[in-house]
Design a protein around this motif. Structure first.
Motif, PDB file in Angstrom:
ATOM      1  N   UNK A  27       0.834  -1.204   0.000  1.00  0.00           N
ATOM      2  CA  UNK A  27       0.000   0.000   0.000  1.00  0.00           C
ATOM      3  C   UNK A  27       0.862   1.245   0.000  1.00  0.00           C
ATOM      4  N   UNK A  28       0.210   2.362  -0.363  1.00  0.00           N
ATOM      5  CA  UNK A  28       0.826   3.686  -0.337  1.00  0.00           C
ATOM      6  C   UNK A  28      -0.130   4.629   0.382  1.00  0.00           C
ATOM      7  N   UNK A  29       0.415   5.414   1.299  1.00  0.00           N
ATOM      8  CA  UNK A  29      -0.369   6.433   1.998  1.00  0.00           C
ATOM      9  C   UNK A  29      -0.023   7.787   1.394  1.00  0.00           C
ATOM     10  N   UNK A  30      -1.080   8.563   1.094  1.00  0.00           N
ATOM     11  CA  UNK A  30      -0.908   9.905   0.554  1.00  0.00           C
ATOM     12  C   UNK A  30      -1.896  10.812   1.275  1.00  0.00           C
ATOM     13  N   UNK A  31      -1.380  11.553   2.240  1.00  0.00           N
ATOM     14  CA  UNK A  31      -2.264  12.420   3.026  1.00  0.00           C
ATOM     15  C   UNK A  31      -3.210  11.587   3.866  1.00  0.00           C
ATOM     16  N   UNK A  32      -4.519  11.781   3.638  1.00  0.00           N
ATOM     17  CA  UNK A  32      -5.513  11.044   4.422  1.00  0.00           C
ATOM     18  C   UNK A  32      -6.113   9.874   3.637  1.00  0.00           C
ATOM     19  N   UNK A  33      -5.404   9.432   2.585  1.00  0.00           N
ATOM     20  CA  UNK A  33      -5.883   8.301   1.798  1.00  0.00           C
ATOM     21  C   UNK A  33      -4.832   7.187   1.767  1.00  0.00           C
ATOM     22  N   UNK A  34      -5.312   5.985   1.524  1.00  0.00           N
ATOM     23  CA  UNK A  34      -4.442   4.836   1.379  1.00  0.00           C
ATOM     24  C   UNK A  34      -4.883   4.067   0.139  1.00  0.00           C
ATOM     25  N   UNK A  35      -3.921   3.662  -0.663  1.00  0.00           N
ATOM     26  CA  UNK A  35      -4.193   2.882  -1.864  1.00  0.00           C
ATOM     27  C   UNK A  35      -3.525   1.524  -1.729  1.00  0.00           C
ATOM     28  N   UNK A  36      -4.288   0.470  -1.941  1.00  0.00           N
ATOM     29  CA  UNK A  36      -3.724  -0.875  -1.995  1.00  0.00           C
ATOM     30  C   UNK A  36      -3.219  -1.051  -3.419  1.00  0.00           C
ATOM     31  N   UNK A  37      -1.908  -1.095  -3.580  1.00  0.00           N
ATOM     32  CA  UNK A  37      -1.307  -0.932  -4.900  1.00  0.00           C
ATOM     33  C   UNK A  37      -0.915  -2.219  -5.605  1.00  0.00           C
ATOM     34  N   UNK A  38      -0.708  -3.292  -4.856  1.00  0.00           N
ATOM     35  CA  UNK A  38      -0.191  -4.504  -5.490  1.00  0.00           C
ATOM     36  C   UNK A  38      -0.473  -5.708  -4.602  1.00  0.00           C
ATOM     37  N   UNK A  39      -0.923  -6.779  -5.211  1.00  0.00           N
ATOM     38  CA  UNK A  39      -1.042  -8.046  -4.483  1.00  0.00           C
ATOM     39  C   UNK A  39      -0.128  -9.069  -5.135  1.00  0.00           C
ATOM     40  N   UNK A  40       0.309 -10.030  -4.332  1.00  0.00           N
ATOM     41  CA  UNK A  40       1.140 -11.117  -4.836  1.00  0.00           C
ATOM     42  C   UNK A  40       0.840 -12.364  -4.036  1.00  0.00           C
ATOM     43  N   UNK A  41       0.752 -13.477  -4.721  1.00  0.00           N
ATOM     44  CA  UNK A  41       0.617 -14.785  -4.092  1.00  0.00           C
ATOM     45  C   UNK A  41       1.693 -15.693  -4.667  1.00  0.00           C
ATOM     46  N   UNK A  42       2.349 -16.442  -3.804  1.00  0.00           N
ATOM     47  CA  UNK A  42       3.342 -17.405  -4.277  1.00  0.00           C
ATOM     48  C   UNK A  42       2.684 -18.320  -5.304  1.00  0.00           C
ATOM     49  N   UNK A  43       3.349 -18.589  -6.423  1.00  0.00           N
ATOM     50  CA  UNK A  43       2.740 -19.379  -7.495  1.00  0.00           C
ATOM     51  C   UNK A  43       2.137 -20.713  -7.042  1.00  0.00           C
ATOM     52  N   UNK A  44       2.775 -21.391  -6.126  1.00  0.00           N
ATOM     53  CA  UNK A  44       2.262 -22.693  -5.665  1.00  0.00           C
ATOM     54  C   UNK A  44       0.963 -22.570  -4.872  1.00  0.00           C
ATOM     55  N   UNK A  45       0.611 -21.351  -4.472  1.00  0.00           N
ATOM     56  CA  UNK A  45      -0.580 -21.138  -3.630  1.00  0.00           C
ATOM     57  C   UNK A  45      -1.661 -20.320  -4.319  1.00  0.00           C
ATOM     58  N   UNK A  46      -1.494 -20.052  -5.596  1.00  0.00           N
ATOM     59  CA  UNK A  46      -2.490 -19.274  -6.329  1.00  0.00           C
ATOM     60  C   UNK A  46      -3.771 -20.078  -6.523  1.00  0.00           C
TER      61      UNK A  46
END
Length: 71
Positions: A27-46
């Protein structure tokens, strides 16, 4: 056993099995907002819904413990 955690120094939420990260959301915080920017799962657990669990945990934690608005 798996655990969900907020790792603020790394600006991410994780799902771990012991020391192994199975899935995460950055995530990235910018002022009073937060953006969830990227997800990742290990390939064996997708395809198991692990990233969804981390995102749900993150949104609930943000709503409960901050005044930030999720974008």
């Amino acid at each position: 056993m798996t655990t969900l955690a907020h790792e603020p120094d790394a600006t991410r939420y994780t799902l771990r099995d012991g020391d192994t990260i199975l899935a995460l959301v950055d995530y990235t915080i910018n002022g009073n907002t937060i953006s969830l920017t990227h997800t990742f799962t290990q390939p064996a657990h997708r395809g198991k819904g692990l990233a969804a669990q981390v995102v749900e945990y993150a949104i609930n934690d943000i709503a409960k413990n901050t005044e930030l608005k999720v974008l």
